[in-house]
Design an enzyme around this catalytic site. Structure first.
Site, PDB file in Angstrom:
ATOM      1  N   GLY A  13       0.836  -1.197   0.000  1.00 55.14           N
ATOM      2  CA  GLY A  13       0.000   0.000   0.000  1.00 55.14           C
ATOM      3  C   GLY A  13       0.867   1.242   0.000  1.00 55.14           C
ATOM      4  O   GLY A  13       2.101   1.161   0.102  1.00 55.14           O
ATOM      5  N   GLY A  16       2.200   5.471   4.521  1.00 54.17           N
ATOM      6  CA  GLY A  16       1.226   6.023   5.455  1.00 54.17           C
ATOM      7  C   GLY A  16      -0.104   5.306   5.481  1.00 54.17           C
ATOM      8  O   GLY A  16      -1.005   5.683   6.233  1.00 54.17           O
ATOM      9  N   ALA A  17      -0.251   4.245   4.690  1.00 52.54           N
ATOM     10  CA  ALA A  17      -1.526   3.517   4.658  1.00 52.54           C
ATOM     11  C   ALA A  17      -1.751   2.703   5.935  1.00 52.54           C
ATOM     12  O   ALA A  17      -2.886   2.406   6.297  1.00 52.54           O
ATOM     13  CB  ALA A  17      -1.599   2.607   3.440  1.00 52.54           C
ATOM     14  N   LYS A  19       0.695  -0.088   6.792  1.00 54.09           N
ATOM     15  CA  LYS A  19       1.306  -1.413   6.628  1.00 54.09           C
ATOM     16  C   LYS A  19       2.126  -1.821   7.847  1.00 54.09           C
ATOM     17  O   LYS A  19       1.917  -2.907   8.393  1.00 54.09           O
ATOM     18  CB  LYS A  19       2.205  -1.439   5.380  1.00 54.09           C
ATOM     19  CG  LYS A  19       1.489  -1.170   4.084  1.00 54.09           C
ATOM     20  CD  LYS A  19       2.435  -1.092   2.909  1.00 54.09           C
ATOM     21  CE  LYS A  19       3.505  -0.037   3.033  1.00 54.09           C
ATOM     22  NZ  LYS A  19       3.017   1.345   3.144  1.00 54.09           N
ATOM     23  N   SER A  87       5.894  -1.745  -2.235  1.00 57.90           N
ATOM     24  CA  SER A  87       5.868  -2.628  -3.415  1.00 57.90           C
ATOM     25  C   SER A  87       4.854  -2.146  -4.448  1.00 57.90           C
ATOM     26  O   SER A  87       3.834  -2.782  -4.651  1.00 57.90           O
ATOM     27  CB  SER A  87       5.628  -4.080  -3.021  1.00 57.90           C
ATOM     28  OG  SER A  87       4.662  -4.251  -2.026  1.00 57.90           O
TER      29      SER A  87
END
Length: 192
Positions: A13, A16-17, A19, A87
């Site tokens: 992601g 800042g999502a 993960k 990624s």
């Protein structure tokens, strides 16, 4: 369940999502269930294993290939590997998937606006101002997974809700036991 079989839980992601936060919530709970667990955080791996790589597509793909190689080796030895790495490119993730027996892709989805609001380092502001080149989600693409095993929506789910969703999926697929049931690694013969 064959506890000799490790797996790779691949959280992808935007920056800042959530993960790393989710990885750090899931990992100890897997350990409590008897799994041997290793967290491979994209930032840490880049600092310690992939120094010298930049942020071109080729360098990012090399970084993901290296993380995938290490994760796959650990999983073959019965480790539950939790990877938290942006990624950004689907093809690189698919290559890792093809090389790992039990690969679980987790899309940690959050809009750029939410990620920018969470950004304590100010990277999004710099990227939006043109000060950072090749910033995923701003000046470089992020290719969302087309069919992830798990999709988390961290703009509307708590860390606990996201972690529970991951653990429930792993239980439903026989990769982990429900809470309260531990794997007895001492009862399992050593791998040959």
């Amino acid at each position: 369940m064959n506890v000799d079989n490790g797996f790779v839980l691949w959280l992808t992601g935007l920056s800042g999502a959530g993960k790393s936060t989710i990885a750090n919530a899931v990992a100890p709970r897997l350990a409590e269930r008897g799994h041997r667990v290793e967290v491979l955080d994209g930032d840490e791996v880049r600092t310690n294993l992939c120094q010298g790589l930049g942020f071109s597509r080729e360098d990012r793909d090399t970084n993901i290939a290296r993380i995938g190689y290490v994760a796959g080796k650990l999983a073959k030895h019965g480790v539950a590997v939790v990877v938290a790495a942006i990624s950004p490119y689907r093809e690189a993730r698919d290559k890792v998937r093809a090389s790992v027996d039990d690969f679980v892709e987790v899309h940690v989805a959050a809009p750029v606006t939410t990620c920018a609001e969470r950004d304590v380092k100010g990277l999004y502001a710099k990227a939006l101002a043109g000060e950072i080149k090749n910033f995923t989600g701003v000046s470089d693409p992020y290719e969302e997974p087309l069919e992830p095993e798990i999709a988390l929506h961290t703009e509307r789910e708590s860390v606990e809700q996201s972690a529970e969703q991951v653990l429930a999926w792993l239980e439903a697929r026989g990769l982990s036991l429900p809470a309260g049931e531990q794997l007895d690694l001492d009862a399992v013969p050593a791998s040959r």
